[in-house]
Design an enzyme around this catalytic site. Structure first.
Site, mmCIF file in Angstrom:
data_model
loop_
_atom_site.group_PDB
_atom_site.id
_atom_site.type_symbol
_atom_site.label_atom_id
_atom_site.label_comp_id
_atom_site.label_asym_id
_atom_site.label_seq_id
_atom_site.Cartn_x
_atom_site.Cartn_y
_atom_site.Cartn_z
ATOM 1 N N ASP A 1 92.413 46.135 60.722
ATOM 2 C CA ASP A 1 93.345 46.947 59.944
ATOM 3 C C ASP A 1 94.361 47.555 60.896
ATOM 4 O O ASP A 1 94.054 47.793 62.072
ATOM 5 C CB ASP A 1 92.595 48.055 59.199
ATOM 6 C CG ASP A 1 93.349 48.565 57.983
ATOM 7 O OD1 ASP A 1 92.970 48.195 56.856
ATOM 8 O OD2 ASP A 1 94.320 49.324 58.167
ATOM 9 N N ASN B 1 93.520 39.853 53.450
ATOM 10 C CA ASN B 1 93.718 40.813 52.373
ATOM 11 C C ASN B 1 94.844 41.804 52.641
ATOM 12 O O ASN B 1 95.373 42.405 51.701
ATOM 13 C CB ASN B 1 92.393 41.571 52.148
ATOM 14 C CG ASN B 1 92.570 42.808 51.307
ATOM 15 O OD1 ASN B 1 92.756 42.732 50.103
ATOM 16 N ND2 ASN B 1 92.509 43.980 51.947
ATOM 17 N N TYR C 1 107.693 41.589 46.203
ATOM 18 C CA TYR C 1 106.242 41.490 46.040
ATOM 19 C C TYR C 1 105.879 40.216 45.277
ATOM 20 O O TYR C 1 104.973 39.471 45.674
ATOM 21 C CB TYR C 1 105.714 42.719 45.309
ATOM 22 C CG TYR C 1 104.212 42.858 45.326
ATOM 23 C CD1 TYR C 1 103.576 43.497 46.381
ATOM 24 C CD2 TYR C 1 103.432 42.351 44.291
ATOM 25 C CE1 TYR C 1 102.185 43.624 46.406
ATOM 26 C CE2 TYR C 1 102.056 42.473 44.305
ATOM 27 C CZ TYR C 1 101.440 43.115 45.363
ATOM 28 O OH TYR C 1 100.068 43.239 45.384
ATOM 29 N N LYS D 1 103.766 37.050 46.793
ATOM 30 C CA LYS D 1 102.469 36.682 46.228
ATOM 31 C C LYS D 1 102.486 35.273 45.644
ATOM 32 O O LYS D 1 101.471 34.555 45.709
ATOM 33 C CB LYS D 1 102.045 37.714 45.180
ATOM 34 C CG LYS D 1 101.751 39.093 45.767
ATOM 35 C CD LYS D 1 100.666 39.040 46.846
ATOM 36 C CE LYS D 1 100.262 40.424 47.333
ATOM 37 N NZ LYS D 1 99.167 40.375 48.326
ATOM 38 N N ILE E 1 93.610 47.262 39.650
ATOM 39 C CA ILE E 1 92.284 47.675 40.101
ATOM 40 C C ILE E 1 92.219 49.194 40.168
ATOM 41 O O ILE E 1 93.164 49.862 40.593
ATOM 42 C CB ILE E 1 91.983 47.064 41.486
ATOM 43 C CG1 ILE E 1 92.099 45.527 41.426
ATOM 44 C CG2 ILE E 1 90.607 47.489 41.967
ATOM 45 C CD1 ILE E 1 91.204 44.864 40.410
ATOM 46 N N THR F 1 91.934 52.672 41.278
ATOM 47 C CA THR F 1 92.109 53.369 42.556
ATOM 48 C C THR F 1 92.427 54.830 42.266
ATOM 49 O O THR F 1 92.869 55.179 41.165
ATOM 50 C CB THR F 1 93.269 52.774 43.373
ATOM 51 O OG1 THR F 1 94.496 52.994 42.657
ATOM 52 C CG2 THR F 1 93.067 51.284 43.618
#
Length: 260
Positions: free
Chosen positions: A47, A100, A167, A171, A200, A202
């Site tokens: 990371d 990721n 984005y 993707k 998702i 969060t």
């Protein structure tokens, strides 16, 4: 004559398979690292947040796993090279990888999109995956035992989102890049696949206005948002021998969002 199908031992399915997970200090990356570690994978947490990576690796070790941390900037090819070498030096090779790491971007019409913002999103979300593949694939091939890679795209790798040109472009690009690499390396027993998470759950989404949040949930036939652990489970399947004949596949994890 009856036949039985062996049930995999999920507690050891990744034993002895050195693994790299990028963007793994939090979110989907961390959930994935936890899931793979629970399957006995020796995991390197990579990371740009080095302290966060160290904390995540310490968490996995405290839970009985084998883990190490490395600071990595996916936009820097040399940083990626060093991280992949770190996995090999630490755990004796590379067999599995999850790419990721990613960033969001401003919501702006394409004709008004800031050039610096465009470059930042493309450099991280698309170029970053390419840099990782460029070093991971030769490392896995050098081991001679095959392996698997899962790239993390998005539902926006299959549909549009007005105001998110960079984005969406990145993707979509990750899906095409994945399929190309899959075709190139399938004969070398290296599987490359891609998942497309939807919305998702969060803390950031929980901070939305309640009406906005409920409206977002309402776009999902499942009637709720997903969890990082649900995405991690699909990634784990794609990395496992259970997906041994799956090459270049794009799996959406979106609660039915893209079906309506």
């Amino acid at each position: 004559m009856s036949t039985t199908t062996a049930v995999p031992d999920y507690a050891t399915e990744f034993a002895g398979l050195p693994t790299l997970v990028t963007g793994a200090a939090s979110g989907i990356g961390l959930a994935t690292a936890r899931r793979l570690s629970a399957g006995a994978a020796p995991v390197v947490i990579a990371d740009h947040d080095g302290d966060g990576a160290e904390r995540a690796a310490a968490e996995l070790r405290a839970a009985g796993g084998v883990a190490a941390a490395v600071t990595m900037d996916v936009t820097d090819p040399e940083s990626v090279r060093r991280a992949v070498e770190f996995v090999a030096d630490t755990f004796g090779g590379l067999r599995l990888a999850v790419n990721n790491a990613g960033v969001g971007g401003p919501v702006t019409p394409t004709g008004e999109y800031d050039l610096d913002a465009w470059n930042r999103v493309i450099r991280t979300n698309l170029d970053g995956v390419f840099h990782c593949l460029r070093h991971e694939l030769p490392a896995i091939e050098a081991g001679g035992a095959g392996g698997a890679i899962v790239n993390v795209s998005s539902i926006l790798g299959s549909v549009a989102s007005p105001g998110s040109a960079a984005y969406v472009a990145a993707k979509h690009g990750v899906v095409g890049l994945t399929r190309t690499a899959a075709a190139e390396y399938a004969a070398k027993d290296i599987r490359v696949n891609v998942v497309g998470p939807g919305f998702i759950e969060t803390p950031l989404l929980r901070e939305m206005d309640r009406d906005q949040y409920d409206g977002l949930v309402g776009l999902h036939p499942a009637g709720r948002l997903g969890t990082p652990e649900e995405v991690a489970e699909v990634i784990a399947f794609m990395l496992s021998p259970r997906a041994s004949f799956v090459h270049g596949s794009y799996h959406l994890v979106d609660g039915g969002y893209t079906t309506v």
